[in-house]
Design a protein around this motif. Sequence first.
Motif, PDB file in Angstrom:
ATOM      1  N   LYS A   1     -39.133 -33.636  18.695  1.00 56.65           N
ATOM      2  CA  LYS A   1     -40.273 -32.745  18.519  1.00 56.65           C
ATOM      3  C   LYS A   1     -41.591 -33.494  18.712  1.00 56.65           C
TER       4      LYS A   1
ATOM      5  N   GLN B   1     -31.245 -24.682  20.713  1.00 51.01           N
ATOM      6  CA  GLN B   1     -31.550 -23.630  21.672  1.00 51.01           C
ATOM      7  C   GLN B   1     -32.814 -22.874  21.290  1.00 51.01           C
ATOM      8  N   SER B   2     -32.953 -22.568  20.010  1.00 50.39           N
ATOM      9  CA  SER B   2     -34.125 -21.844  19.533  1.00 50.39           C
ATOM     10  C   SER B   2     -35.411 -22.637  19.758  1.00 50.39           C
ATOM     11  N   TYR B   3     -35.341 -23.933  19.476  1.00 49.98           N
ATOM     12  CA  TYR B   3     -36.517 -24.772  19.681  1.00 49.98           C
ATOM     13  C   TYR B   3     -36.834 -24.889  21.173  1.00 49.98           C
TER      14      TYR B   3
ATOM     15  N   ASN C   1     -27.528 -23.764  17.889  1.00 49.41           N
ATOM     16  CA  ASN C   1     -28.487 -22.657  17.860  1.00 49.41           C
ATOM     17  C   ASN C   1     -29.899 -23.130  17.495  1.00 49.41           C
ATOM     18  N   VAL C   2     -29.987 -24.183  16.695  1.00 48.64           N
ATOM     19  CA  VAL C   2     -31.302 -24.746  16.350  1.00 48.64           C
ATOM     20  C   VAL C   2     -31.930 -25.385  17.579  1.00 48.64           C
TER      21      VAL C   2
ATOM     22  N   GLN D   1     -36.329 -22.662  23.476  1.00 44.98           N
ATOM     23  CA  GLN D   1     -36.989 -21.420  23.877  1.00 44.98           C
ATOM     24  C   GLN D   1     -38.440 -21.410  23.410  1.00 44.98           C
ATOM     25  N   GLU D   2     -38.678 -21.939  22.239  1.00 47.54           N
ATOM     26  CA  GLU D   2     -40.031 -21.971  21.675  1.00 47.54           C
ATOM     27  C   GLU D   2     -40.981 -22.805  22.532  1.00 47.54           C
TER      28      GLU D   2
ATOM     29  N   GLU E   1     -27.564 -28.444  14.932  1.00 45.39           N
ATOM     30  CA  GLU E   1     -26.793 -27.290  15.349  1.00 45.39           C
ATOM     31  C   GLU E   1     -27.242 -26.792  16.722  1.00 45.39           C
TER      32      GLU E   1
END
Length: 216
Positions: free
Chosen positions: A101, A142-144, A139-140, A146-147, A137
């Motif tokens: 990040k 993937q979500s980040y 999904n974590v 996309q963000e 994870e």
Amino acid sequence: MSTARVDIKVVLLGKEYGGKTSLVERFLHDRFAESIAYQNTIGAAFGAKKVMINGEPVTLGVWDTAGSERYQAMSRMYYRGAVAAIICVNLTEAESFLRAKYWVDELQSCEGDSCRLFLVGTKCDLVTQDKSLRKVEANVLQSYGQEVGAFVIETSAKTGQNVGKLFDKIAKDCHPKAGAPANTLTNNIALHTKETETSSKPGGSRCCGGGGGDSK
């Protein structure tokens, strides 16, 4: 040394021992040396390889930067001017995701939209064999991704899973005909996993923040 035209400049960033050097070794040489402990990259190491995209050769120039925070300020000279950034996340280490990040923020601040982001989970073979080892994870991640507008993929340098797919995606998305500028860099096909002289500055002038990332 001779010089070679590099169509796409790629930089790898991430926490030390995050799987960067192993990922590059698999891409460049299709090998994985499990029995050999990689030394921490100092500064950055460079390698180049041609891939075929729609029947046309495209040369990727890859900079594997040091992951240790003590080399952080040095790394900015290597990601400067990159059109693609592979940000490695060791799926077995939560801190690796936090470090990723940092690098995303750094690149977006310094390079803006000129550098495309590829968020790469490494060592997926380990978390496949033993799910208890997974600390980041899917999904974590993937979500980040996309963000922040990053392409997300999980890879294994050991088995080769998705490594070719990752670099093919980079070549297709960042092809010069799609608007990405070409660069001319020193042609050093063999990746050095030890020290690379920092006097050879690939990106010209320095930017703001910094970054470092060891490899493994």
